[in-house]
Design an enzyme around this catalytic site. Structure first.
Site, PDB file in Angstrom:
ATOM      1  N   MET A  34       0.840  -1.206   0.000  1.00  0.00           N
ATOM      2  CA  MET A  34       0.000   0.000   0.000  1.00  0.00           C
ATOM      3  C   MET A  34       0.876   1.257   0.000  1.00  0.00           C
ATOM      4  O   MET A  34       0.388   2.352   0.289  1.00  0.00           O
ATOM      5  CB  MET A  34      -0.925  -0.001   1.217  1.00  0.00           C
ATOM      6  N   ALA A  36       4.118   3.973   1.024  1.00  0.00           N
ATOM      7  CA  ALA A  36       4.835   4.490   2.208  1.00  0.00           C
ATOM      8  C   ALA A  36       5.880   3.455   2.617  1.00  0.00           C
ATOM      9  O   ALA A  36       5.895   2.962   3.744  1.00  0.00           O
ATOM     10  CB  ALA A  36       3.871   4.820   3.352  1.00  0.00           C
ATOM     11  N   LEU A  37       6.731   3.145   1.671  1.00  0.00           N
ATOM     12  CA  LEU A  37       7.594   1.964   1.794  1.00  0.00           C
ATOM     13  C   LEU A  37       8.762   2.170   2.761  1.00  0.00           C
ATOM     14  O   LEU A  37       9.318   3.261   2.860  1.00  0.00           O
ATOM     15  CB  LEU A  37       8.122   1.583   0.413  1.00  0.00           C
ATOM     16  N   HIS A  38       9.107   1.088   3.442  1.00  0.00           N
ATOM     17  CA  HIS A  38      10.249   1.069   4.363  1.00  0.00           C
ATOM     18  C   HIS A  38      11.043  -0.199   4.076  1.00  0.00           C
ATOM     19  O   HIS A  38      10.692  -0.967   3.158  1.00  0.00           O
ATOM     20  CB  HIS A  38       9.756   1.136   5.814  1.00  0.00           C
ATOM     21  N   HIS A  41       9.217  -3.604   3.499  1.00  0.00           N
ATOM     22  CA  HIS A  41       8.705  -3.839   2.141  1.00  0.00           C
ATOM     23  C   HIS A  41       9.846  -4.226   1.195  1.00  0.00           C
ATOM     24  O   HIS A  41       9.721  -5.150   0.397  1.00  0.00           O
ATOM     25  CB  HIS A  41       8.045  -2.573   1.578  1.00  0.00           C
ATOM     26  N   GLN A  65     -10.422  -2.837   2.413  1.00  0.00           N
ATOM     27  CA  GLN A  65      -9.920  -3.389   3.679  1.00  0.00           C
ATOM     28  C   GLN A  65      -9.908  -2.359   4.803  1.00  0.00           C
ATOM     29  O   GLN A  65      -9.395  -2.630   5.886  1.00  0.00           O
ATOM     30  CB  GLN A  65      -8.543  -4.034   3.487  1.00  0.00           C
ATOM     31  N   SER A 189       6.624  -0.355  10.069  1.00  0.00           N
ATOM     32  CA  SER A 189       5.251  -0.245   9.571  1.00  0.00           C
ATOM     33  C   SER A 189       5.058   1.158   9.021  1.00  0.00           C
ATOM     34  O   SER A 189       5.592   2.130   9.578  1.00  0.00           O
ATOM     35  CB  SER A 189       4.268  -0.490  10.726  1.00  0.00           C
ATOM     36  N   SER A 190       4.293   1.270   7.953  1.00  0.00           N
ATOM     37  CA  SER A 190       4.008   2.596   7.385  1.00  0.00           C
ATOM     38  C   SER A 190       3.324   3.478   8.429  1.00  0.00           C
ATOM     39  O   SER A 190       3.488   4.696   8.435  1.00  0.00           O
ATOM     40  CB  SER A 190       3.104   2.463   6.160  1.00  0.00           C
ATOM     41  N   ARG A 191       2.557   2.852   9.322  1.00  0.00           N
ATOM     42  CA  ARG A 191       1.816   3.628  10.331  1.00  0.00           C
ATOM     43  C   ARG A 191       2.724   4.133  11.457  1.00  0.00           C
ATOM     44  O   ARG A 191       2.296   4.961  12.255  1.00  0.00           O
ATOM     45  CB  ARG A 191       0.653   2.817  10.891  1.00  0.00           C
TER      46      ARG A 191
END
Ligand code: AMP
Length: 284
Positions: A34, A36-38, A41, A65, A189-191
């Site tokens: 989804m 916002a890659l780190h 990913h 989702q 996590s992107s969050r």
């Protein structure tokens, strides 16, 4: 390895490029994201590269989702830097479907997931795995990969997708890749982008408390006692709520009680810190 990836935004362009690779007899690996890659990913891209000549990633924030009140509108979007990172990791093609092009206006078909999808996340986000199953099926049909790589960070999701792929005879081999963590153990996590400095310190406790709990269970503690202790520790360290701390069979996520004896088990946690819901898991 770090060439700019091909960017495609339409299903037609995607299928044209995939056909060319198929004609050249190249195997295709696929990593759905989804954005916002780190590094978590990117590790999936590296994993896929080891198995296939071509690696495709997709970036799509999937509305089916997210439930009402969740962060669909504010989910971080960083397309330019995502593309750069994917190129650096050796991704050959990035599929970024235009919003609105994924679901037909009259879309009517849902997927009813079972098995490992039941309980845990589903008790708190009942819409979630149905939405994930739907988008992954559609993306598998469009990309037609030989393999797909999912992170064990979302362990229940990985088992759900692997089960669905088998159940529906989808000719894609599903791999689960290890969880990539920050220095203090917090799963990337992107969050995590939502945290301020204070909340980020609290979030870092999740992994530590999880490890202690897993060790206690492994050493013979009663599961109920160890998980209750972990819940108390999370609340004490500043988490505002704990949805679950649960030990489950590693293959199908059926919940375990008492001492685990010789079962191969996984410990799974969901807890909220400063309004951000975190999940994590590890082997016991
Ligand atoms: P998302 O963009 O959050 O939907 O995640 C896309 C894929 O990356 C999923 O298969 C996730 O499980 C995986 N992933 C996310 N965070 C991590 C992480 N820290 N380590 C490994 N895989 C991850």
């Amino acid at each position: 390895m770090s060439a700019a990836p091909i960017i495609v935004r339409t299903e037609k362009a995607l299928r044209a490029q995939i056909s060319k690779w198929r004609l050249a007899d190249h195997k295709i690996g696929y990593v759905p994201t989804m954005g916002a890659l780190h590094d978590g990913h990117l590790s999936l891209i590296t994993f896929a590269r080891k198995h296939t000549e071509r690696v495709v990633a997709s970036i799509y924030v999937n509305p089916t989702q997210f439930a009402e009140g969740e962060d669909l509108a504010t989910y971080p979007r960083q397309e330019k830097s995502d593309i750069r990172k994917l190129g650096g990791a050796g991704c050959d093609l990035v599929y970024i479907p235009k919003s609105g092009s994924m679901y037909d206006r009259d879309h009517s078909t849902q997927i009813n997931v079972g098995g490992a999808a039941l309980g845990l996340e589903t008790d708190y986000r009942p819409h979630f795995f149905g939405g994930v199953a739907l988008i992954v099926t559609k993306l598998f049909n469009r990309v037609q990969p030989d393999i797909a790589v999912f992170g064990k960070k979302d362990y229940q999701q990985f088992l759900t997708i692997r089960r669905m792929t088998t159940d529906f005879d989808i000719p894609v081999r599903v791999y689960g890749a290890p969880i990539i963590r920050e220095k203090d153990g917090l799963a990337m996590s992107s969050r995590n982008l939502y945290f301020d400095a204070d909340a980020r310190l609290v979030a870092g406790q999740l992994n530590k408390i999880m490890r202690v709990c897993a060790k206690e269970i492994k050493n013979g503690s009663h599961i109920g006692t160890a998980t209750a202790k972990a819940k108390r520790a999370l609340l004490k360290s500043g988490f505002q709520s704990v949805d679950y701390v649960a030990a489950a069979d590693r293959r199908n996520l059926s919940l375990l009680r008492g001492p685990i004896k010789d079962r191969k088990a996984r410990l799974l946690i969901a807890a909220t810190c400063a309004g951000v819901r975190l999940i994590d898991n590890c082997d016991i």
